[in-house]
Write a protein that holds these residues in place. Sequence first.
Motif, mmCIF file in Angstrom:
data_model
loop_
_atom_site.group_PDB
_atom_site.id
_atom_site.type_symbol
_atom_site.label_atom_id
_atom_site.label_comp_id
_atom_site.label_asym_id
_atom_site.label_seq_id
_atom_site.Cartn_x
_atom_site.Cartn_y
_atom_site.Cartn_z
ATOM 1 N N MET A 284 0.970 -1.355 -0.149
ATOM 2 C CA MET A 284 0.114 0.337 -0.305
ATOM 3 C C MET A 284 0.974 0.852 0.364
ATOM 4 S SD MET A 284 -2.098 0.993 3.239
ATOM 5 C CE MET A 284 -2.814 -1.173 3.966
ATOM 6 N N LEU A 285 0.386 2.029 -0.519
ATOM 7 C CA LEU A 285 1.442 3.467 -0.814
ATOM 8 C C LEU A 285 1.571 3.995 0.957
ATOM 9 C CD1 LEU A 285 -0.476 5.581 -3.835
ATOM 10 C CD2 LEU A 285 0.587 4.103 -3.613
ATOM 11 N N GLU A 286 2.749 4.576 0.360
ATOM 12 C CA GLU A 286 3.563 5.224 1.999
ATOM 13 C C GLU A 286 2.594 7.024 2.361
ATOM 14 O OE1 GLU A 286 7.375 3.724 3.064
ATOM 15 O OE2 GLU A 286 7.331 5.971 1.398
ATOM 16 N N LEU A 287 2.077 7.898 1.095
ATOM 17 C CA LEU A 287 1.306 9.006 1.059
ATOM 18 C C LEU A 287 1.976 9.724 1.681
ATOM 19 C CD1 LEU A 287 -2.850 7.960 1.980
ATOM 20 C CD2 LEU A 287 -0.898 7.826 -0.392
ATOM 21 N N ARG A 288 3.325 9.913 1.408
ATOM 22 C CA ARG A 288 4.209 10.853 2.127
ATOM 23 C C ARG A 288 3.485 11.975 2.287
ATOM 24 N NH1 ARG A 288 9.715 8.531 -1.858
ATOM 25 N NH2 ARG A 288 9.124 6.140 -0.601
ATOM 26 N N PRO A 289 4.421 12.482 3.297
ATOM 27 C CA PRO A 289 3.886 13.976 3.837
ATOM 28 C C PRO A 289 4.167 15.560 2.975
ATOM 29 C CG PRO A 289 4.744 13.434 5.275
ATOM 30 C CD PRO A 289 5.106 12.384 4.376
ATOM 31 N N CYS A 290 4.808 15.702 2.074
ATOM 32 C CA CYS A 290 5.937 17.124 1.436
ATOM 33 C C CYS A 290 6.267 16.179 0.443
ATOM 34 C CB CYS A 290 6.222 17.454 2.169
ATOM 35 S SG CYS A 290 7.461 16.690 2.888
ATOM 36 N N CYS A 291 5.754 17.229 -0.409
ATOM 37 C CA CYS A 291 6.443 17.105 -1.844
ATOM 38 C C CYS A 291 8.331 16.810 -1.491
ATOM 39 C CB CYS A 291 6.950 18.850 -2.500
ATOM 40 S SG CYS A 291 8.122 18.670 -4.143
ATOM 41 N N GLU A 292 8.697 16.375 -2.141
ATOM 42 C CA GLU A 292 9.986 16.481 -2.132
ATOM 43 C C GLU A 292 11.465 16.966 -1.941
ATOM 44 O OE1 GLU A 292 11.486 12.283 -3.748
ATOM 45 O OE2 GLU A 292 10.069 11.275 -2.449
ATOM 46 N N HIS A 293 10.769 17.993 -3.199
ATOM 47 C CA HIS A 293 12.067 19.304 -3.818
ATOM 48 C C HIS A 293 11.952 20.479 -3.164
ATOM 49 C CE1 HIS A 293 14.486 22.056 -6.022
ATOM 50 N NE2 HIS A 293 13.195 22.094 -6.509
ATOM 51 N N CYS A 294 10.176 20.889 -2.778
ATOM 52 C CA CYS A 294 10.319 22.358 -2.105
ATOM 53 C C CYS A 294 9.323 22.561 -0.984
ATOM 54 C CB CYS A 294 9.400 22.987 -3.025
ATOM 55 S SG CYS A 294 7.461 22.061 -3.264
ATOM 56 N N ALA A 295 8.993 20.781 -0.278
ATOM 57 C CA ALA A 295 8.680 20.300 1.239
ATOM 58 C C ALA A 295 7.438 20.462 1.109
ATOM 59 C CB ALA A 295 9.609 20.959 2.376
ATOM 60 N N ALA A 296 6.184 21.037 0.051
ATOM 61 C CA ALA A 296 5.076 21.138 0.092
ATOM 62 C C ALA A 296 4.116 20.344 0.552
ATOM 63 C CB ALA A 296 4.079 21.939 -0.885
ATOM 64 N N THR A 297 3.270 20.773 1.498
ATOM 65 C CA THR A 297 2.514 20.265 2.102
ATOM 66 C C THR A 297 1.624 19.167 1.185
ATOM 67 O OG1 THR A 297 2.890 21.405 4.553
ATOM 68 C CG2 THR A 297 1.011 19.373 4.613
ATOM 69 N N LEU A 298 1.431 17.892 1.625
ATOM 70 C CA LEU A 298 1.030 17.518 0.431
ATOM 71 C C LEU A 298 -0.384 16.389 1.840
ATOM 72 C CD1 LEU A 298 3.233 16.114 -2.049
ATOM 73 C CD2 LEU A 298 1.564 17.680 -1.757
ATOM 74 N N ALA A 299 -1.261 16.499 2.104
ATOM 75 C CA ALA A 299 -2.380 15.743 2.784
ATOM 76 C C ALA A 299 -2.765 14.429 2.137
ATOM 77 C CB ALA A 299 -3.562 16.649 3.507
ATOM 78 N N PRO A 300 -2.828 13.536 3.697
ATOM 79 C CA PRO A 300 -3.377 12.627 2.501
ATOM 80 C C PRO A 300 -4.319 12.832 1.554
ATOM 81 C CG PRO A 300 -2.904 11.892 4.664
ATOM 82 C CD PRO A 300 -2.810 13.512 4.672
ATOM 83 N N ASP A 301 -5.459 13.948 1.553
ATOM 84 C CA ASP A 301 -6.640 13.720 0.701
ATOM 85 C C ASP A 301 -5.906 14.573 -0.520
ATOM 86 O OD1 ASP A 301 -6.418 16.133 2.399
ATOM 87 O OD2 ASP A 301 -8.666 15.799 2.733
ATOM 88 N N SER A 302 -5.008 14.956 -0.617
ATOM 89 C CA SER A 302 -4.058 16.183 -1.493
ATOM 90 C C SER A 302 -4.308 15.713 -2.537
ATOM 91 C CB SER A 302 -3.247 16.468 -1.451
ATOM 92 O OG SER A 302 -2.390 17.226 -2.063
#
Length: 102
Positions: free
Chosen positions: A1-19
Amino acid sequence: MLELRPCCEHCAATLAPDSLEARICSFECTFCAACAEGLLGDVCPNCGGGFVPRPVRPARDWKGGNSLGTHPARTEPKHRPVDLAAHAGLVAALGGLPPEQR
């Protein structure tokens, strides 16, 4: 199952699980839409693959315990900014090949 990582690897923008802005490659490298589509030109800097929208895991348990409550998203960030000069070399080496042909 996907990890659903919490942010962009480059700019660190927040990526919530429902983003709906999260983009992943087949290795789950995770970037925001602005970085994946604009800055990186749909080329993953880690593997050379393409990006697709990351699926959203249901917040509510609709069936069989398959929800964020049972299978939470990753909380530890994976921030590793892209070396844009090296990435430009990778993009050039790919010669415009679409993701399905890489």
